[in-house]
Write a protein that holds these residues in place. Structure first.
Motif, short mmCIF file in Angstrom:
data_model
loop_
_atom_site.label_atom_id
_atom_site.label_comp_id
_atom_site.label_asym_id
_atom_site.label_seq_id
_atom_site.Cartn_x
_atom_site.Cartn_y
_atom_site.Cartn_z
N MET A 41 55.40 44.53 30.21
CA MET A 41 54.07 44.84 29.68
C MET A 41 53.72 43.97 28.46
N LEU A 42 54.74 43.32 27.88
CA LEU A 42 54.49 42.48 26.71
C LEU A 42 53.72 41.21 27.06
N ASP A 43 53.87 40.74 28.27
CA ASP A 43 53.34 39.43 28.65
C ASP A 43 52.00 39.48 29.35
N VAL A 44 51.35 40.63 29.36
CA VAL A 44 50.05 40.77 30.03
C VAL A 44 49.07 41.47 29.09
N ASP A 45 47.80 41.45 29.48
CA ASP A 45 46.80 42.22 28.76
C ASP A 45 45.67 42.58 29.72
N LEU A 46 44.60 43.12 29.19
CA LEU A 46 43.52 43.60 30.04
C LEU A 46 42.87 42.48 30.86
N HIS A 47 42.94 41.24 30.37
CA HIS A 47 42.37 40.12 31.13
C HIS A 47 43.15 39.91 32.43
N ASP A 48 44.46 40.11 32.38
CA ASP A 48 45.27 40.00 33.59
C ASP A 48 44.95 41.12 34.56
N TRP A 49 44.74 42.32 34.05
CA TRP A 49 44.41 43.46 34.92
C TRP A 49 43.06 43.25 35.58
N ARG A 50 42.10 42.77 34.80
CA ARG A 50 40.77 42.50 35.37
C ARG A 50 40.86 41.41 36.44
N ALA A 51 41.61 40.37 36.16
CA ALA A 51 41.73 39.27 37.12
C ALA A 51 42.39 39.75 38.41
N CYS A 52 43.40 40.61 38.29
CA CYS A 52 44.07 41.15 39.47
C CYS A 52 43.09 41.95 40.32
N ALA A 53 42.28 42.79 39.67
CA ALA A 53 41.30 43.60 40.40
C ALA A 53 40.25 42.70 41.07
N ASP A 54 39.80 41.67 40.35
CA ASP A 54 38.82 40.74 40.91
C ASP A 54 39.37 40.04 42.15
N GLU A 55 40.60 39.58 42.06
CA GLU A 55 41.22 38.86 43.18
C GLU A 55 41.43 39.77 44.38
N ALA A 56 41.83 41.01 44.11
CA ALA A 56 42.04 41.95 45.21
C ALA A 56 40.73 42.27 45.91
N LEU A 57 39.66 42.42 45.14
CA LEU A 57 38.35 42.67 45.74
C LEU A 57 37.91 41.47 46.58
N ALA A 58 38.08 40.27 46.05
CA ALA A 58 37.69 39.06 46.78
C ALA A 58 38.47 38.92 48.08
N SER A 59 39.72 39.38 48.10
CA SER A 59 40.55 39.25 49.30
C SER A 59 40.03 40.11 50.45
N LEU A 60 39.16 41.07 50.15
CA LEU A 60 38.63 41.97 51.17
C LEU A 60 37.21 41.59 51.60
N SER A 61 36.76 40.42 51.19
CA SER A 61 35.36 40.03 51.42
C SER A 61 35.00 39.89 52.90
N GLY A 62 35.99 39.74 53.76
CA GLY A 62 35.69 39.59 55.18
C GLY A 62 35.39 40.90 55.89
N HIS A 63 35.52 42.02 55.20
CA HIS A 63 35.27 43.32 55.82
C HIS A 63 33.78 43.69 55.77
N ARG A 64 33.38 44.55 56.69
CA ARG A 64 31.98 44.96 56.78
C ARG A 64 31.52 45.71 55.53
N ARG A 65 32.28 46.69 55.12
CA ARG A 65 32.01 47.45 53.91
C ARG A 65 33.30 47.47 53.09
N VAL A 66 33.16 47.37 51.78
CA VAL A 66 34.32 47.46 50.89
C VAL A 66 34.06 48.56 49.87
N PHE A 67 34.98 49.50 49.79
CA PHE A 67 34.91 50.58 48.81
C PHE A 67 36.03 50.38 47.79
N VAL A 68 35.87 50.97 46.62
CA VAL A 68 36.90 50.86 45.59
C VAL A 68 37.16 52.25 45.03
#
Length: 280
Positions: free
Chosen positions: A67-94
């Motif tokens: 946990m020392l080597d990360v911060d909220l920017h890493d968490w946001r980036a992870c969420a952004d990337e995960a959402l982008a990975s689902l872009s091929g689906h008809r509907r995406v919920f979170v």
């Protein structure tokens, strides 16, 4: 500093992906937690024909030192990337639990075209109790980090004895990461009015970590959402997807998302208003 993460009966803190179908749901776990927290909800949604993906947020699910080597920017980036990975689906919920709910809210606010509905479970809008209110104030200064660089953690907020016995427990985390969580809380007031998709907010009345009234405060700020539903469970604690109300939550989230899998069924207007309350 050692870790006490436990892998009981095949469960683990690893990321997971379940199910298949034209629609998908991204699941985001909470602060110092792991995908273990939301797995039962993921399994229930996958059984309804959704593709379900639950990443492990950076620094989580391994050791306190990670946990020392990360911060909220890493968490946001992870969420952004995960959402982008689902872009091929008809509907995406979170759907998100606790801090994961704050990250989910941000995704809907910043990517309105990509998120078709939200499920916010025990959203960490504000902490519960005077002690945590004081900690929140101290987090705004370097004082807390200087005097108490690590925060000990000896358990998770689950009432069900069986689930509690299986729960992975991270024994400590850097107080600097708590400051990151407070920053995410501050952003809620900005993000909430920008959400333009249907939202389900679920809280636990006996939550010992976050104030369940924060759910009502949040509902009042979702002014652009076409529909908002607020549910509160009288039994169980903070980790609702693993506690006694888990089956009810899974049914509630599943039914709610099912309504919006066909956009022709969208109905405007909030389903439940809630009394206002000042932010912490």
């Amino acid at each position: 500093m050692s870790t006490r993460w436990r892998d009981i009966g095949g469960e683990s803190t690893a990321a997971f992906a379940l199910g298949r179908g034209p629609d998908a749901c991204l699941l985001l776990h909470g602060f110092t937690g792991s995908p273990w927290e939301v797995r039962p909800l993921g399994e229930a949604l996958a059984a309804r024909g959704l593709r379900v993906v639950a990443p492990r947020l950076p620094g989580h699910g391994t050791t306190p030192e990670a946990m020392l080597d990360v911060d909220l920017h890493d968490w946001r980036a992870c969420a952004d990337e995960a959402l982008a990975s689902l872009s091929g689906h008809r509907r995406v919920f979170v759907a998100g639990l606790s801090m994961g709910a704050l990250l989910a809210l941000r995704l809907a606010a910043h990517h309105p075209e990509a998120v078709h509905a939200l499920a916010l479970v025990a959203p960490a809008v504000r902490f519960r109790g005077p002690r945590m209110a004081l900690v929140r104030q101290l987090c705004r200064t370097p004082l807390l980090e200087w005097t108490t660089p690590w925060v000990d953690k000896d358990g998770v907020d689950i009432s069900d004895p069986s689930a509690l016995a299986q729960a992975p427990v991270l024994p400590a985390f850097p107080v600097a990461r708590l400051r990151d969580l407070c920053t995410l809380q501050d952003q809620v007031a900005v993000d909430a009015p920008r959400v333009r998709c249907p939202v389900l907010v679920a809280t636990a009345a006996q939550d010992h970590v976050v104030d369940p009234q924060g759910g009502r405060w949040l509902v009042r700020r979702l002014t652009a959402a076409p529909a908002v539903r607020l549910v509160t469970y009288p039994e169980g604690f903070h980790i609702i997807p693993r506690d006694v109300s888990a089956p009810r939550l899974a049914a509630e989230v599943g039914d709610f998302l099912e309504r919006w899998r066909d956009e022709g069924r969208v109905r405007c207007g909030q389903e439940e208003a809630a009394p206002d309350a000042p932010p912490p």
